[in-house]
Write an enzyme that holds these catalytic residues in place. Structure first.
Site, PDB file in Angstrom:
ATOM      1  N   CYS A   1      -2.976   9.583  -6.488  1.00 35.87           N
ATOM      2  CA  CYS A   1      -4.128   9.270  -5.647  1.00 35.87           C
ATOM      3  C   CYS A   1      -5.165  10.383  -5.802  1.00 35.87           C
ATOM      4  CB  CYS A   1      -3.737   9.141  -4.177  1.00 35.87           C
ATOM      5  SG  CYS A   1      -5.176   8.834  -3.117  1.00 35.87           S
TER       6      CYS A   1
ATOM      7  N   LYS B   1       0.864  -1.188   0.000  1.00 32.36           N
ATOM      8  CA  LYS B   1       0.000   0.000   0.000  1.00 32.36           C
ATOM      9  C   LYS B   1       0.893   1.228   0.000  1.00 32.36           C
ATOM     10  CE  LYS B   1      -3.514   2.720   0.416  1.00 32.36           C
ATOM     11  NZ  LYS B   1      -4.440   2.903  -0.750  1.00 32.36           N
TER      12      LYS B   1
HETATM   13  O1  LIG Z   1      -3.627   6.047  -5.503  1.00 34.88           O
HETATM   14  C1  LIG Z   1      -4.721   5.659  -5.068  1.00 34.88           C
HETATM   15  N1  LIG Z   1      -5.694   5.318  -5.932  1.00 34.88           N
HETATM   16  C2  LIG Z   1      -6.918   4.967  -5.540  1.00 34.88           C
HETATM   17  O2  LIG Z   1      -7.799   4.717  -6.392  1.00 34.88           O
HETATM   18  N2  LIG Z   1      -7.206   4.891  -4.202  1.00 34.88           N
HETATM   19  C3  LIG Z   1      -6.166   4.958  -3.256  1.00 34.88           C
HETATM   20  C4  LIG Z   1      -6.599   5.563  -1.948  1.00 34.88           C
HETATM   21  O3  LIG Z   1      -7.643   6.255  -1.894  1.00 34.88           O
HETATM   22  O4  LIG Z   1      -5.834   5.348  -0.995  1.00 34.88           O
HETATM   23  N3  LIG Z   1      -4.976   5.583  -3.739  1.00 34.88           N
END
Ligand SMILES: O=C1NC(=O)NC(C(=O)O)N1
Length: 313
Positions: free
Chosen positions: A131, A45
């Site tokens: 993001c 993540k």
């Molecule tokens: O880079 C991102 N892309 C997404 O679609 N969602 C996540 C997030 O919201 O953390 N982050």
């Protein structure tokens, strides 16, 4: 033997499939499941300077054609992921992993990269510039001047293999402008695409939006975005110097989808929405389906067809 192995930044991966950042990669339990699966590697993540709880729930919805999310970068902080990857590097010294990071400004990007430099991390960095879900924070990938400033600083301070996670672009001039910026830097890869930002899904029965953050606006993934993802992969494949390879992400739920991303020029393919729905066993299915397609077409390895999309002219 039909091989789905690939090479990225000079690093060999037994399989060209992996998770997309954000899916099955929040903590050790999820990452262990990818590690044990048929995926060739994993990405964590996106880690931020301090851990984040993320946006209020409900913040994710699977839909018949894909997903909408406004997670808001919930993560356990970079030290957590570096510790986890360090353990995996010891257990599997021949494997290499991806660490996703995202700063909210250029100094945070530098601080994150310094932490990685000071660690025993031996993998690849995926710098998330896209993001769409942190209220008040723009998708950096749409601010070309800032992207250039960030990459200038990044390559002043970081020496390991590094790529960027880009938002989808929709205008040929934007592709040209971004490619001209990216080609200035010793990037190992780009990853196209992140979700299509600020989509809206609603429930007609309740007359309500589907997710709580941002009045229901969130990043769109899945079937909805495959044509956009393929176009971004292929357009950058056409424009980027060959040293910058491409990770294809977006709309992958079958071996055919994987094949299409590779045909457009991807060297690695990430799976997000479909992985969220099906779980890590999806990698067995996708690998088998890809191998069947390759066998039917007489291809033994990805290099036999990678980037060889034909035009009608
Ligand atoms: O880079 C991102 N892309 C997404 O679609 N969602 C996540 C997030 O919201 O953390 N982050």
């Amino acid at each position: 033997m039909i091989s789905t192995e690939t090479t990225l930044a000079g690093i060999h991966f037994d399989n060209c499939l992996m998770n997309a950042a954000g899916v099955y990669c929040y903590d050790a339990d999820e990452l262990n499941q990818i590690q044990k699966s048929a995926a060739g590697t994993f990405v964590t993540k996106s880690a931020t300077v301090v851990p984040r709880a993320g946006n209020p729930e409900p913040r994710y919805l699977s839909t018949p054609w894909g997903s909408i999310n406004s997670m808001g970068l919930p993560n356990k902080g970079l030290p957590y992921y570096l510790d986890y990857v360090s353990q995996q590097q010891t257990l599997f010294p021949e494997k290499r992993y991806f660490q996703s990071i995202t700063g909210f400004n250029i100094d945070e990007d530098e601080a994150l990269l310094k932490q990685i430099t000071d660690s025993d991390f031996n993998g690849l960095v995926e710098l998330n510039l896209s993001c769409p879900n942190v209220p008040g924070k723009p998708q950096t990938g749409y601010d070309f001047e800032t992207v250039e400033q960030i990459l200038t600083r990044v390559f002043e301070v970081y020496e390991g293999p590094l790529g960027v996670k880009l938002p989808p672009y929709f205008d040929i001039v934007h592709f040209d402008q971004m490619a001209a910026i990216l080609n200035q830097f010793p990037l190992a890869f780009i990853n196209s695409v992140n979700s299509i930002g600020n989509g809206l899904t609603i429930d007609a029965a309740t007359e309500r939006v589907s997710i709580k953050p941002k009045h229901g606006f969130g990043g769109i993934g899945g079937d909805y975005i495959k044509p956009t993802a393929l176009a971004n992969v292929h357009t950058f494949y056409q424009r980027l110097k060959p040293e910058i390879q491409i990770i294809g992400t977006g709309g992958v739920k079958s071996g055919q989808d994987v094949f299409e991303h590779l045909l457009c020029g991807a060297s690695m393919v990430q799976v997000g929405t479909a992985l969220h729905k099906e779980g890590p066993q999806i990698f067995d299915r996708l690998t088998a389906e890809l191998q069947t397609i390759m066998q039917q077409k007489g291809y033994n390895k990805i290099a036999d067809f990678k980037g060889k999309l034909k035009y009608l002219d």
